[in-house]
Design an enzyme around this catalytic site. Structure first.
Site, PDB file in Angstrom:
ATOM      1  N   ASN A  38       0.824  -1.214   0.000  1.00 59.47           N
ATOM      2  CA  ASN A  38       0.000   0.000   0.000  1.00 59.47           C
ATOM      3  C   ASN A  38       0.857   1.262   0.000  1.00 59.47           C
ATOM      4  O   ASN A  38       0.338   2.372   0.030  1.00 59.47           O
ATOM      5  CB  ASN A  38      -0.963   0.012   1.190  1.00 59.47           C
ATOM      6  CG  ASN A  38      -0.265   0.146   2.532  1.00 59.47           C
ATOM      7  OD1 ASN A  38       0.968   0.095   2.616  1.00 59.47           O
ATOM      8  ND2 ASN A  38      -1.039   0.311   3.594  1.00 59.47           N
ATOM      9  N   VAL A  63      -3.451  -4.953   2.914  1.00 58.66           N
ATOM     10  CA  VAL A  63      -3.794  -6.307   3.337  1.00 58.66           C
ATOM     11  C   VAL A  63      -4.880  -6.342   4.408  1.00 58.66           C
ATOM     12  O   VAL A  63      -5.362  -7.431   4.754  1.00 58.66           O
ATOM     13  CB  VAL A  63      -2.562  -7.078   3.850  1.00 58.66           C
ATOM     14  CG1 VAL A  63      -1.561  -7.285   2.741  1.00 58.66           C
ATOM     15  CG2 VAL A  63      -1.943  -6.394   5.059  1.00 58.66           C
ATOM     16  N   TYR A  68      -8.003 -11.559  -3.565  1.00 62.50           N
ATOM     17  CA  TYR A  68      -8.409 -12.785  -4.250  1.00 62.50           C
ATOM     18  C   TYR A  68      -7.480 -13.023  -5.442  1.00 62.50           C
ATOM     19  O   TYR A  68      -7.655 -12.429  -6.509  1.00 62.50           O
ATOM     20  CB  TYR A  68      -9.864 -12.692  -4.697  1.00 62.50           C
ATOM     21  CG  TYR A  68     -10.815 -12.470  -3.534  1.00 62.50           C
ATOM     22  CD1 TYR A  68     -11.193 -13.531  -2.713  1.00 62.50           C
ATOM     23  CD2 TYR A  68     -11.294 -11.199  -3.233  1.00 62.50           C
ATOM     24  CE1 TYR A  68     -12.033 -13.330  -1.621  1.00 62.50           C
ATOM     25  CE2 TYR A  68     -12.137 -10.986  -2.150  1.00 62.50           C
ATOM     26  CZ  TYR A  68     -12.505 -12.062  -1.357  1.00 62.50           C
ATOM     27  OH  TYR A  68     -13.335 -11.855  -0.272  1.00 62.50           O
ATOM     28  N   ASN A 103      -6.582 -12.131   6.672  1.00 63.05           N
ATOM     29  CA  ASN A 103      -6.864 -12.140   5.237  1.00 63.05           C
ATOM     30  C   ASN A 103      -5.894 -13.026   4.463  1.00 63.05           C
ATOM     31  O   ASN A 103      -6.304 -13.747   3.538  1.00 63.05           O
ATOM     32  CB  ASN A 103      -6.829 -10.712   4.686  1.00 63.05           C
ATOM     33  CG  ASN A 103      -8.040  -9.899   5.109  1.00 63.05           C
ATOM     34  OD1 ASN A 103      -9.126 -10.432   5.282  1.00 63.05           O
ATOM     35  ND2 ASN A 103      -7.853  -8.608   5.292  1.00 63.05           N
ATOM     36  N   TYR A 149       2.646  -2.910  17.824  1.00 62.64           N
ATOM     37  CA  TYR A 149       3.479  -3.774  16.983  1.00 62.64           C
ATOM     38  C   TYR A 149       3.773  -5.107  17.676  1.00 62.64           C
ATOM     39  O   TYR A 149       3.560  -6.180  17.108  1.00 62.64           O
ATOM     40  CB  TYR A 149       4.786  -3.052  16.651  1.00 62.64           C
ATOM     41  CG  TYR A 149       5.694  -3.797  15.711  1.00 62.64           C
ATOM     42  CD1 TYR A 149       5.335  -4.013  14.380  1.00 62.64           C
ATOM     43  CD2 TYR A 149       6.936  -4.254  16.132  1.00 62.64           C
ATOM     44  CE1 TYR A 149       6.182  -4.687  13.511  1.00 62.64           C
ATOM     45  CE2 TYR A 149       7.793  -4.925  15.266  1.00 62.64           C
ATOM     46  CZ  TYR A 149       7.410  -5.134  13.958  1.00 62.64           C
ATOM     47  OH  TYR A 149       8.251  -5.802  13.097  1.00 62.64           O
ATOM     48  N   THR A 179      17.649  -6.199  11.170  1.00 62.25           N
ATOM     49  CA  THR A 179      18.220  -6.401   9.845  1.00 62.25           C
ATOM     50  C   THR A 179      18.522  -5.041   9.231  1.00 62.25           C
ATOM     51  O   THR A 179      17.797  -4.082   9.452  1.00 62.25           O
ATOM     52  CB  THR A 179      17.239  -7.186   8.954  1.00 62.25           C
ATOM     53  OG1 THR A 179      16.852  -8.397   9.620  1.00 62.25           O
ATOM     54  CG2 THR A 179      17.870  -7.540   7.624  1.00 62.25           C
ATOM     55  N   HIS A 185      14.547   2.579   4.830  1.00 59.41           N
ATOM     56  CA  HIS A 185      13.950   3.911   4.742  1.00 59.41           C
ATOM     57  C   HIS A 185      14.843   4.889   5.498  1.00 59.41           C
ATOM     58  O   HIS A 185      15.198   4.652   6.654  1.00 59.41           O
ATOM     59  CB  HIS A 185      12.546   3.885   5.356  1.00 59.41           C
ATOM     60  CG  HIS A 185      11.714   5.075   5.009  1.00 59.41           C
ATOM     61  ND1 HIS A 185      12.008   6.343   5.454  1.00 59.41           N
ATOM     62  CD2 HIS A 185      10.584   5.193   4.256  1.00 59.41           C
ATOM     63  CE1 HIS A 185      11.104   7.190   5.002  1.00 59.41           C
ATOM     64  NE2 HIS A 185      10.244   6.518   4.256  1.00 59.41           N
TER      65      HIS A 185
END
Length: 326
Positions: A38, A63, A68, A103, A149, A179, A185
């Site tokens: 997204n 998500v 589908y 989902n 989180y 990591t 970013h």
């Protein structure tokens, strides 16, 4: 020579730091890769070099809504992973972890796909066991600023194991430790990206507390190798698997190493510790060694040099674009 079985693979969060490296590796292996993101923290720039590949597809999708598609494997990496980003909209962070898992598990159930859930070392909280083994249940504040989180990922693990027990799904859970590497970013607030950006721009490197708290840093190429080995393991592990580098280093020593490797003249500035910041974070990777024959091989200096070079190019290109705008 073993012939490649070409698979249809979905990577959620595929335009993010880890997701883009994973997509790149899977495309190079010849699989059909559907990258879903997204673009909340991911960016098209991370996967731009893959767009001309016939076996790569990019889709904008959140998500927290059902998806589908027909796939053989699902790597569920979608979720902001840095404190700055996941605390900005904590409700959405929890939704991404929990609704996103629901989902993706629902999709896996429908098409009988294998699913790898990207969990986190944050499920251990401010750990009272050191190093952290997978059978340690953790020490987590369920109502603190990081809990959106921490608890979101813990709930996602619960959902994965319940789908495995109740519906017989092939589930693999990776508990990912710190990591770093190219495509992080630049404003994600994580240790390595913070230190490198500050060093390259001449700012003081921010060290919290006295800098004696420790972390373990795994280079991104090693981590991606671990994820793929976990997905491809012929027998799915019955429990989560830690993936990370077990070699500890203090925050102060990390800052000094970044300054030295970048050739920076930056100073170090000390600030108070954030709320619920864990003192130690170190994985036991015996399970990964035994089940996956995996362990990281990239030294910290080699990984930092590659990361510094990437951030240097990013800063230079940003300056060039700004100059052209004038």
């Amino acid at each position: 020579m073993k012939e490649l079985i070409r698979k249809r693979i979905l990577v959620t969060g595929g335009a993010g730091f880890l997701g883009s490296h994973l997509c790149e590796r899977l495309v190079a292996q010849g699989h059909d890769v559907l990258c879903v993101d997204n673009f909340y923290t991911g960016t098209k720039r991370n996967v731009a070099h893959l767009l001309d590949h016939a076996n790569f597809e990019l889709m904008r999708h959140d998500v927290t809504f059902p998806l589908y598609v027909e796939v053989d494997e699902i790597y569920n990496l979608a979720c902001p992973a840095s404190p700055i980003h996941y605390q900005y909209d904590p409700v959405q962070t929890t939704k991404t972890s929990v609704h996103g898992a629901i989902n993706m598990l629902g999709l896996a159930k429908r098409v009988r796909a294998k699913l790898l859930q990207a969990s986190t070392s944050e499920v251990y909280g401010d750990a009272r066991q050191h190093p952290q083994t997978e059978d340690y249940w953790g020490h987590v504040n369920p109502i603190g600023p990081r809990s959106c989180y921490d608890e979101g990922k813990r709930c996602a693990e619960t959902l994965c194991m319940d789908y495995k027990r109740q519906h017989g799904l092939d589930i693999r859970i990776a508990r990912i430790f710190n990591t770093y590497g190219p495509r992080m970013h630049p404003q994600d607030g994580r240790v390595v990206s913070n230190f490198v950006m500050q060093a390259l721009t001449g700012e003081a490197l921010t060290v919290y507390g006295d800098g004696s708290q420790t972390r373990c840093f795994c280079y991104v190429d090693d981590l991606i190798d671990g994820l793929i080995r976990l997905m491809n393991a012929s027998t799915p592990p019955e429990a989560p698997v830690n993936l990370g580098n077990p070699h500890e280093i203090s925050m102060l020593d990390t800052a000094r190493r970044v300054i030295a490797l970048s050739g920076s003249g930056s100073d170090i500035a000390f600030k108070p510790l954030p709320v619920d910041d864990p003192w130690h974070r170190c994985p036991s990777i015996e399970r990964a060694r035994t089940l996956l024959q995996w362990e990281p091989h990239t030294s910290l200096d080699v990984g930092l040099e590659a990361t510094i070079a990437w951030f240097r190019r990013l800063i230079e290109s940003t300056r060039e674009r700004a100059a052209m705008a004038y």
